[in-house]
Motif scaffolding. Structure first.
Motif, short mmCIF file in Angstrom:
data_model
loop_
_atom_site.label_atom_id
_atom_site.label_comp_id
_atom_site.label_asym_id
_atom_site.label_seq_id
_atom_site.Cartn_x
_atom_site.Cartn_y
_atom_site.Cartn_z
N LEU A 1 1.00 -1.33 0.00
CA LEU A 1 -0.01 0.04 0.01
C LEU A 1 0.84 1.13 -0.05
O LEU A 1 1.74 1.35 0.60
N GLN A 2 0.61 2.11 -0.81
CA GLN A 2 1.35 3.36 -0.77
C GLN A 2 0.88 4.58 0.07
O GLN A 2 -0.47 4.57 0.38
N ARG A 3 1.77 5.20 0.56
CA ARG A 3 1.36 6.50 1.22
C ARG A 3 0.48 7.21 0.41
O ARG A 3 0.62 7.48 -0.64
N LEU A 4 -0.45 7.96 1.33
CA LEU A 4 -1.64 8.69 0.54
C LEU A 4 -0.99 9.88 0.04
O LEU A 4 -0.39 11.01 0.86
N ALA B 156 0.38 18.57 4.55
CA ALA B 156 1.53 18.19 4.81
C ALA B 156 1.97 17.43 6.04
O ALA B 156 2.78 16.62 6.30
N MET B 157 1.39 17.97 7.08
CA MET B 157 1.44 17.34 8.46
C MET B 157 0.91 16.01 8.52
O MET B 157 1.18 15.32 9.30
N ALA B 158 -0.09 15.77 7.75
CA ALA B 158 -0.66 14.45 7.79
C ALA B 158 0.32 13.17 7.24
O ALA B 158 0.43 11.85 7.76
N ASP B 159 1.25 13.60 6.56
CA ASP B 159 2.39 12.79 6.21
C ASP B 159 2.08 11.52 5.46
O ASP B 159 2.60 10.27 5.74
N GLY B 160 0.65 11.67 4.63
CA GLY B 160 0.39 10.29 3.98
C GLY B 160 -0.57 9.51 4.71
O GLY B 160 -0.95 8.58 4.33
N ASP B 161 -0.98 9.92 5.95
CA ASP B 161 -1.42 9.02 6.71
C ASP B 161 -3.11 9.70 6.69
O ASP B 161 -3.47 10.82 7.42
N GLY B 162 -4.14 8.93 6.32
CA GLY B 162 -5.22 9.60 6.09
C GLY B 162 -6.03 9.50 7.40
O GLY B 162 -7.00 10.69 7.68
N ARG B 163 -5.79 8.50 8.34
CA ARG B 163 -6.58 8.54 9.52
C ARG B 163 -6.08 9.69 10.38
O ARG B 163 -6.99 10.43 11.00
N ALA C 134 7.76 9.61 10.41
CA ALA C 134 7.74 8.08 10.78
C ALA C 134 9.11 7.75 10.63
O ALA C 134 9.95 7.92 9.61
N TYR C 135 9.64 7.27 11.63
CA TYR C 135 11.04 6.69 11.81
C TYR C 135 11.38 5.57 12.91
O TYR C 135 10.81 6.03 14.01
N ASP C 136 11.87 4.62 12.39
CA ASP C 136 12.15 3.57 13.56
C ASP C 136 13.49 3.30 13.69
O ASP C 136 14.03 2.73 12.77
N LYS C 137 14.08 3.41 14.70
CA LYS C 137 15.83 3.23 14.49
C LYS C 137 16.20 1.97 14.21
O LYS C 137 17.08 1.90 14.05
N ASP C 138 15.39 0.98 14.75
CA ASP C 138 16.07 -0.31 14.44
C ASP C 138 15.12 -1.16 13.46
O ASP C 138 15.33 -2.50 13.41
N ARG C 139 14.49 -0.57 12.73
CA ARG C 139 13.76 -1.29 11.56
C ARG C 139 13.84 -0.73 10.17
O ARG C 139 15.07 -0.10 9.92
N GLU C 140 13.28 -1.03 9.14
CA GLU C 140 13.46 -0.85 7.87
C GLU C 140 13.61 0.59 7.63
O GLU C 140 14.39 0.97 6.57
N GLU C 141 12.81 1.60 8.06
CA GLU C 141 12.93 3.05 7.92
C GLU C 141 14.42 3.55 8.29
O GLU C 141 14.91 4.24 7.25
N HIS C 142 14.93 2.93 9.23
CA HIS C 142 16.40 3.33 9.66
C HIS C 142 17.07 2.88 8.35
O HIS C 142 18.17 3.72 7.99
N TYR C 143 17.24 1.73 7.93
CA TYR C 143 17.83 1.27 6.91
C TYR C 143 17.80 2.08 5.36
O TYR C 143 18.56 2.41 4.79
#
Length: 432
Positions: free
Chosen positions: A164-167, A199-206, A240-249
């Protein structure tokens, strides 16, 4: 069976959060996922066939994973059961599987939707296998993490992964228009604040709908909110950023490749994304040190000095002052001439060392501290380079059983251009 591509409906729940009241009642109301739901898309084909396979929805928060799982349950008239991997254990799963078996005996299937499925450990993931294989459940998992890293290979092989793509701004804009139609009045913001909100929603519809609901509740009568007022009403969302998961890499890869591509502005952007997201600046500094040798090397010998100095400066100053030294090093590395000759030379030399085993150095470059070693020829015919007119003897320093090899090939960029000239001169002297 309900037409899940029917025109939009309006029979939404009368109460509850705005995001729940506007939850799509059919696939036509889902925004931003045309690659899945458009003509020829995998979900469109699945709905048209009337058969639902086990799936993994992989995508950012607020992109419709739960909604589409609910709609899929209607395709085959399946009982929709939802759990979260964060709050469920093996005992909960056993009860769900038993209830699904009873339903199956009565002629009804079960669609089990597991939110945050990557949170289940290996044993919990394995418990799904027999029930997916025998058709007791149709499993639909949702994850924000890369399934190839987080899900067992055996389970993943039995499920189709749909991304699924970010909105985008257009999709978020349609959601906001739908909210305004539901509330029956425009969102009380000016044009600049509306753009900021998207812009603040950062692709998150909810998240967008939750912010819109907060604005409706907090704005005064006849008030039009501008950008400054919006920032006071709605807390800005952390990227969105998780230092020990995929976004980090993903982000460190983006930084590294921007540096390699000599794009200083893009490198600064990805650096900022990491630091704003909470990344350890010392981790970034270590990666800059590696980059200095891997992608610049002797094309600019000062690159490594700059990277090491940035790390030392940050250790002395800390945040936020020390981060400026990391910015300086990032800009230096991005704008320096590039060469991976050092990196390639190291790899070639390592491979050669493994291939040739334990070959001895030639006798003439071995020291001879004892008489026996002198008798064996150690040090015989060695020429002291400084005693020659050119400061270069041209002797062979490879093992006698090994042909001369060339590992280091400097490029015609930066300081390595001068290095290449020296190596060429020495090679001519050696040949002469």
């Amino acid at each position: 069976m309900t037409d899940l591509f029917a025109p939009e409906t309006t029979d939404q729940p009368p109460s509850g959060p705005l995001a729940d009241r506007l939850r799509p009642g059919n696939f036509d109301e889902v925004v931003g996922q045309d690659h899945l739901l458009g003509p020829g898309g995998p979900l469109r084909r699945m709905v048209d066939s009337g058969r639902v396979a086990s799936l993994v929805f992989w995508g950012p928060p607020g992109t419709g994973k739960t909604t589409m799982a609910r709609l899929l349950a209607q395709v085959g008239d399946l009982e929709f059961v939802q759990i979260s991997a964060i709050f469920s254990g093996v005992g909960d799963l056993k009860k769900i599987f038993e209830a699904a078996r009873l339903r199956r005996r009565n002629g009804q299937g079960t669609l089990l939707f597991v939110d945050e499925i990557h949170r289940f450990n290996r044993a919990q993931q394995d418990s799904f296998l027999p029930h997916v294989e025998d058709g007791t459940i149709t499993l639909v998992g949702a994850t924000t993490e890369n399934p190839s890293f987080e899900l067992n290979g055996a389970l993943l092989s039995r499920m189709q992964v749909l991304v699924l793509q970010r909105l985008d701004q257009a999709a978020l804009g349609r959601l906001l228009e739908r909210a305004e139609a539901h509330v029956e009045r425009p969102l009380p913001v000016d044009e600049a604040a509306r753009s900021m909100l998207l812009a603040m929603a950062d692709g998150d519809g909810r998240y967008l709908l939750n912010m819109a609901e907060a604005i409706y509740e907090l704005a005064g009568d006849d008030e039009t909110i501008d950008s400054d007022r919006l920032m006071g009403l709605v807390q800005r969302r952390a990227p969105a950023y998780d230092k020990d998961r995929e976004e980090h890499y993903n982000l460190i890869s983006a930084l590294h490749k921007s540096l390699r591509g000599s794009d200083a502005d893009a490198a600064l952007y990805w650096l900022a994304r990491m630091l704003v997201g909470g990344e350890d600046p010392l981790y970034v500094a270590r990666r800059l040190i590696r980059f200095a040798s891997e992608d610049i090397g002797l094309a600019d010998p000062q690159a490594l000095v700059q990277a090491l100095s940035a790390r030392e400066a940050y250790e002395v100053l800390g945040s936020p002052e020390g981060e400026l030294a990391i910015v300086q090093a990032t800009l230096y590395l991005a704008t320096a001439p590039k060469s991976n000759a050092v990196y390639k030379a190291a790899g070639a030399a390592w491979r050669s060392a493994k291939e040739t085993g334990s070959l001895m150095p030639p006798a003439h470059i071995l020291n001879a501290p004892t008489g026996l070693m002198k008798e064996l020829g150690y040090g015989k015919d060695y020429v002291y380079d400084h005693d020659t007119e050119a400061g270069f003897s041209g002797q062979d320093y490879f093992p006698e059983e090994m042909d001369r090899r060339r590992f280091y090939r400097p490029v015609e960029r930066g300081f390595e251009r001068e290095v290449a000239k020296r190596l060429a001169w020495w090679e001519r002297q050696r040949g002469g």
